[in-house]
Design an enzyme around this catalytic site. Structure first.
Site, mmCIF file in Angstrom:
data_model
loop_
_atom_site.group_PDB
_atom_site.id
_atom_site.type_symbol
_atom_site.label_atom_id
_atom_site.label_comp_id
_atom_site.label_asym_id
_atom_site.label_seq_id
_atom_site.Cartn_x
_atom_site.Cartn_y
_atom_site.Cartn_z
ATOM 1 N N GLU A 63 -34.101 18.893 54.967
ATOM 2 C CA GLU A 63 -34.266 17.597 55.629
ATOM 3 C C GLU A 63 -34.635 16.519 54.613
ATOM 4 O O GLU A 63 -34.087 15.413 54.624
ATOM 5 C CB GLU A 63 -35.382 17.686 56.685
ATOM 6 N N CYS A 89 -39.938 21.906 60.002
ATOM 7 C CA CYS A 89 -41.239 22.583 59.985
ATOM 8 C C CYS A 89 -42.382 21.632 60.334
ATOM 9 O O CYS A 89 -42.286 20.422 60.161
ATOM 10 C CB CYS A 89 -41.471 23.263 58.636
ATOM 11 N N ALA A 168 -18.238 52.701 50.776
ATOM 12 C CA ALA A 168 -16.800 52.704 50.502
ATOM 13 C C ALA A 168 -16.285 54.064 50.952
ATOM 14 O O ALA A 168 -16.707 55.101 50.441
ATOM 15 C CB ALA A 168 -16.545 52.491 49.017
ATOM 16 N N TRP A 184 -12.044 55.327 42.156
ATOM 17 C CA TRP A 184 -12.356 54.231 43.064
ATOM 18 C C TRP A 184 -11.709 54.504 44.407
ATOM 19 O O TRP A 184 -10.557 54.917 44.424
ATOM 20 C CB TRP A 184 -11.834 52.901 42.510
ATOM 21 N N ARG A 198 -24.016 41.403 47.524
ATOM 22 C CA ARG A 198 -25.189 41.487 46.647
ATOM 23 C C ARG A 198 -25.874 40.136 46.531
ATOM 24 O O ARG A 198 -27.105 40.065 46.471
ATOM 25 C CB ARG A 198 -24.772 41.988 45.258
ATOM 26 N N ASP A 214 -22.964 57.405 37.853
ATOM 27 C CA ASP A 214 -22.110 56.226 37.598
ATOM 28 C C ASP A 214 -22.701 55.238 36.598
ATOM 29 O O ASP A 214 -22.012 54.335 36.156
ATOM 30 C CB ASP A 214 -21.842 55.458 38.910
ATOM 31 N N LEU A 218 -25.677 47.409 38.990
ATOM 32 C CA LEU A 218 -26.320 46.959 40.226
ATOM 33 C C LEU A 218 -26.730 45.487 40.175
ATOM 34 O O LEU A 218 -27.706 45.084 40.783
ATOM 35 C CB LEU A 218 -27.552 47.824 40.562
ATOM 36 N N GLU A 297 -26.605 50.879 48.769
ATOM 37 C CA GLU A 297 -25.268 51.192 48.254
ATOM 38 C C GLU A 297 -25.160 52.642 47.845
ATOM 39 O O GLU A 297 -24.172 53.047 47.253
ATOM 40 C CB GLU A 297 -24.942 50.303 47.044
HETATM 41 C C1 AOF Z 1 -37.325 26.299 53.650
HETATM 42 N N1 AOF Z 1 -36.332 25.376 53.481
HETATM 43 O O1 AOF Z 1 -35.095 23.672 54.184
HETATM 44 C C2 AOF Z 1 -36.718 24.536 55.659
HETATM 45 C C3 AOF Z 1 -37.737 25.514 55.855
HETATM 46 O O2 AOF Z 1 -43.473 27.273 52.037
HETATM 47 P P1 AOF Z 1 -42.545 26.190 52.506
HETATM 48 O O3 AOF Z 1 -43.235 24.871 52.624
HETATM 49 O O4 AOF Z 1 -41.281 26.099 51.663
HETATM 50 O O5 AOF Z 1 -42.133 26.537 53.997
HETATM 51 C C4 AOF Z 1 -41.248 27.570 54.299
HETATM 52 C C5 AOF Z 1 -41.012 27.580 55.790
HETATM 53 O O6 AOF Z 1 -40.575 26.304 56.239
HETATM 54 C C6 AOF Z 1 -39.896 28.531 56.198
HETATM 55 O O7 AOF Z 1 -40.396 29.821 56.444
HETATM 56 C C7 AOF Z 1 -39.390 27.900 57.486
HETATM 57 O O8 AOF Z 1 -40.202 28.329 58.568
HETATM 58 C C8 AOF Z 1 -39.637 26.414 57.294
HETATM 59 N N2 AOF Z 1 -38.416 25.609 57.037
HETATM 60 N N3 AOF Z 1 -37.999 26.356 54.818
HETATM 61 O O9 AOF Z 1 -37.596 27.084 52.740
HETATM 62 C C9 AOF Z 1 -35.993 24.489 54.421
HETATM 63 N N4 AOF Z 1 -36.403 23.632 56.600
HETATM 64 ZN ZN ZN Z 2 -39.604 21.680 56.231
#
Ligand code: AOF
Ligand code: ZN
Length: 363
Positions: A63, A89, A168, A184, A198, A214, A218, A297
């Site tokens: 945001e 948040c 696989a 493979w 991954r 192998d 990884l 894996e």
């Molecule tokens: C993110 N990225 O774009 C949004 C999140 O420790 P903080 O402040 O980075 O908060 C992490 C929490 O914020 C995450 O678990 C989620 O609930 C909320 N939103 N988090 O890392 C974002 N919008």
């Molecule tokens: Zn946020």
């Protein structure tokens, strides 16, 4: 033209901008774990004036990146609409609360794909914005948003990693011949897809048998991919013994390596090791270590984790072995009606192979 949805203010235009936000969110794949991938789009007078996504764990939220993008381009976000793939948040974490910022900036409307499953947020961001007089819409492309963040949803609610099983297989269902030969079964396109898998997971897990046979790296060899955590199940410490006898293993070339073993003392001076061998306990420990997802894996270890699996990636190559190693031999199903059932999510052709993506639980 607009198709109005059941008298609400939701429109296909909302879906279009949310789709863009979801695409932006995906750019953070692999870089933001154990946090969510989030994308945001700011629209004013029908035009996109700013876009943002969460780029790296701990850094600015989507945001805020979108708001800064709009301002950098000389736009005023007052009265604008924000489309965001996850509820903004409401808490102070590594970043300040986005809901407060959105209120302060004077947004008129906020369209959210899904409520944040993080117990620290879970609806409080939406409440805050509504109380401040912002029009808030929730649930636009919610299914897509939930799928995008299936790893985050599991980890933030259960503190256990999301477990994916990758195999696989030959068309007749073997993962190796009787002598253990497995390279493979699938082709180049399928192996490229594995690299993408991954990227999505924080950790890659195999058994010591795979390491000894192998000598895999990884790692993730895509251009835009962070280092992977490699988790090795080595009950009797066979890899440690081989190292002491002078063997070199490529998995130590990059990233953190963690062993689970009955003999942690053998790993002293070699690698991080925990005296845990029960699958559920191993996963709990990985969760404690902050690991939100693990891609299994390994061949022979797979069956032990079957009851913990959240998702299956089954790659089928165009070969028949007739006999060999079966991935789920530990199941021993007798009555066909009592077999575990999977829900197939998609089938994708990859050159001469194909990939079946499925979830546990039938239906
Ligand atoms: C993110 N990225 O774009 C949004 C999140 O420790 P903080 O402040 O980075 O908060 C992490 C929490 O914020 C995450 O678990 C989620 O609930 C909320 N939103 N988090 O890392 C974002 N919008
Ligand atoms: Zn946020």
């Amino acid at each position: 033209f607009k198709i109005w949805n059941k008298g609400s203010t939701m429109s296909n235009e909302d879906e279009r901008f949310m789709r863009l936000a979801l695409e932006l969110a995906k750019r953070g794949e692999g870089w933001v774990n154990p946090n969510p991938m989030v994308g945001a789009v700011i629209v004013k007078d029908g035009k996109v004036i700013g876009v943002g996504w969460h780029k790296r764990f701990g850094e600015k939220h989507a945001e805020v990146n979108a708001i800064e993008d709009a301002k950098r381009k000389g736009h005023d976000v007052r009265g604008a609409t924000m489309y965001v793939t996850l509820e903004p948040c409401s808490h102070w974490g590594k970043q300040p609360p986005c809901a407060d910022r959105i209120i302060r900036e004077g947004f008129k409307r906020v369209v959210v794909a899904m409520v944040d499953p993080n117990p620290l947020v879970s609806g409080r961001g939406i409440e805050k914005m509504k109380k401040a007089g912002i029009e808030v819409e929730v649930g636009v492309l919610e299914d897509e948003a939930r799928k995008l963040n299936e790893i985050f949803i599991k980890y933030v609610t259960k503190k256990m990693p999301f477990v994916s099983i990758k195999l696989a297989l030959t068309l007749d269902g073997f993962i190796a011949t009787e002598t253990g030969s497995s390279q493979w079964i699938t082709g180049e396109k399928a192996r490229q897809k594995v690299q993408e898998l991954r990227r999505r997971h924080m950790a890659i897990m195999v058994g010591s048998g795979t390491v000894l046979a192998d000598n895999p790296r990884l790692n993730c060899r895509l251009e835009n991919c962070p280092e992977k955590i490699k988790v090795i199940l080595d009950r009797s410490g066979r890899v440690a013994k081989a190292i002491r006898e002078g063997r070199k293993f490529r998995l130590f070339e990059d990233g953190r390596v963690i062993f689970f073993t009955e003999k942690p003392e053998l790993f002293e001076g070699i690698a991080e090791a925990y005296p845990i061998t029960e699958p559920g306990e191993i996963l709990r420990k990985l969760g404690e270590l902050g690991i939100d997802s693990v891609l299994i894996e390994g061949g022979r270890i797979t069956c032990q984790f079957l009851s913990h699996a959240d998702k299956f990636y089954l790659f089928y190559g165009p070969k028949l072995f007739g006999n060999g190693i079966k991935p789920f031999e530990c199941l021993k199903v007798e009555d066909a009606n009592e077999a575990p059932v999977l829900r197939i999510d998609s089938i994708e052709r990859l050159g001469k192979s194909f990939l079946v993506t499925a979830y546990p639980g039938g239906g």
